[in-house]
Design an enzyme around this catalytic site. Structure first.
Site, PDB file in Angstrom:
ATOM      1  CB  SER A 252      -2.541  -0.440  -2.646  1.00 31.86           C
ATOM      2  OG  SER A 252      -3.385   0.046  -1.621  1.00 31.86           O
TER       3      SER A 252
ATOM      4  CG  HIS B  87       0.512   6.522  -0.030  1.00 29.69           C
ATOM      5  ND1 HIS B  87      -0.376   7.571   0.009  1.00 29.69           N
ATOM      6  CD2 HIS B  87       0.032   5.590   0.826  1.00 29.69           C
ATOM      7  CE1 HIS B  87      -1.356   7.289   0.866  1.00 29.69           C
ATOM      8  NE2 HIS B  87      -1.138   6.079   1.374  1.00 29.69           N
TER       9      HIS B  87
ATOM     10  CG  HIS C 122      -1.606   1.343   1.407  1.00 35.48           C
ATOM     11  ND1 HIS C 122      -2.620   1.809   0.593  1.00 35.48           N
ATOM     12  CD2 HIS C 122      -1.359   2.338   2.297  1.00 35.48           C
ATOM     13  CE1 HIS C 122      -2.973   3.025   0.978  1.00 35.48           C
ATOM     14  NE2 HIS C 122      -2.216   3.375   2.010  1.00 35.48           N
TER      15      HIS C 122
HETATM   16 FE    FE Z   1      -2.224   5.205   2.986  1.00 37.63          FE
END
Ligand code: FE
Ligand code: PHE
Length: 285
Positions: free
Chosen positions: A183, A123, A118
């Site tokens: 994700s 990000h 994730h």
């Molecule tokens: Fe996050």
């Protein structure tokens, strides 16, 4: 104030086991297939430029060198969620805290806490975009202030509905920029294709008043048109805005207010709408 250094760890990249790299590869390959035509251009470009590849869990030092060159951000390793004041202080210094552990093979589909897939796959590619990179730093500075003013809850909703679950309207239709979606295999399809969730135009006050769930797909997504627009909308001093919305009731995660309507008709199906004229949506209100 907690000491930032107390929460930082080493990634110890050489210590990952082969089965951990194998989970990364599974997740990576699945998302690559799903995100073509679903993720926004800025994200896909960031991912390519970072060379985050299918091979296995990336080494944060290598990514930080590329990211640092592009936008001045670096990745720092943390053991898990860090206290809010530490999180905001890191963002304000263009340091992105990433967890190191990867989910287990039987948790491929949903995980409530962030893991390295994730944090890195979701990000970091967005931090390669200069405007988004500035937005994230400003968010960190805004977090320090929100803590002081006692309005963390309102600011957290902004993060949730933009950085984690934001959608972008493009010429080609809606695209994903929120990392919580990018994700997630299930939500990257659901957020665009499912009829159930609301897709509403981004409005700062509306977002800050809207509750959210952390244990299931979102019931409402907020749509921006570009990152400059998002950054401009969040530039004003939030202090008076916090006071204003504190006097108003919260809005449930699945609620629609009078006069609101879903954007999906014009942006998900709508090449037709575009040809008929630009004021179609206004005419529906
Ligand atoms: Fe996050
Ligand atoms: N303008 C916000 C404030 O005064 C700071 C902020 C900027 C918050 C960008 C989020 C994103 O608190």
């Amino acid at each position: 104030m907690s000491e930032i250094e107390d929460y930082l760890v080493e990634q110890n990249w050489a210590d990952y086991r082969e089965d951990e790299h194998a989970v990364w590869r599974l997740l990576f390959e699945r998302q690559q297939r799903l995100l073509a035509g679903r993720a926004c251009r800025e994200y896909l470009h960031g991912l390519r430029s970072l060379g985050v590849a299918a091979g296995g869990i990336p080494d944060f030092r290598r990514l930080s060198d590329i990211l640092g060159q592009a936008t001045g951000w670096r990745i720092v390793a943390v053991p898990g969620l860090v206290p809010d004041d530490v999180f905001f202080a890191l963002l304000a210094r263009r340091r992105f805290p990433s967890t190191c552990f990867i989910r287990h093979r039987d948790q491929l589909d949903y995980l409530q806490e962030p893991d390295v897939f994730h944090d890195i796959y979701g990000h970091v590619p967005m931090l390669m975009n200069p405007v988004f990179a500035d937005y994230m730093q400003a968010y960190g500075e805004g977090g320090v202030k929100a803590l002081r003013l006692g309005h963390l809850g309102h600011l957290a909703r902004l993060y949730w509905y933009t950085v984690e679950f934001g959608l972008l309207a493009t010429e080609e239709g809606l695209r994903i920029y929120g990392s919580g979606i990018l994700s997630s295999a299930g939500e990257s399809v659901y957020c665009l294709d499912d009829k159930r969730p609301h897709r509403l135009p981004f409005d700062l006050r509306r977002v800050m008043r809207t509750q959210y769930h952390i244990d299931r797909y979102q019931e409402t997504y907020f749509v921006i048109h570009n990152f400059a627009e998002l950054f401009a909308a969040t530039r004003p001093d939030f202090a008076p805005i916090y006071r204003e919305i504190a006097a108003l009731p919260d809005i449930a995660a699945d609620a629609m207010l009078p006069g609101e309507h879903d954007m999906e008709h014009e942006d998900a199906e709508p090449r037709i709408g575009k040809k008929e004229g630009p004021h179609l949506s206004a005419a529906r209100v």
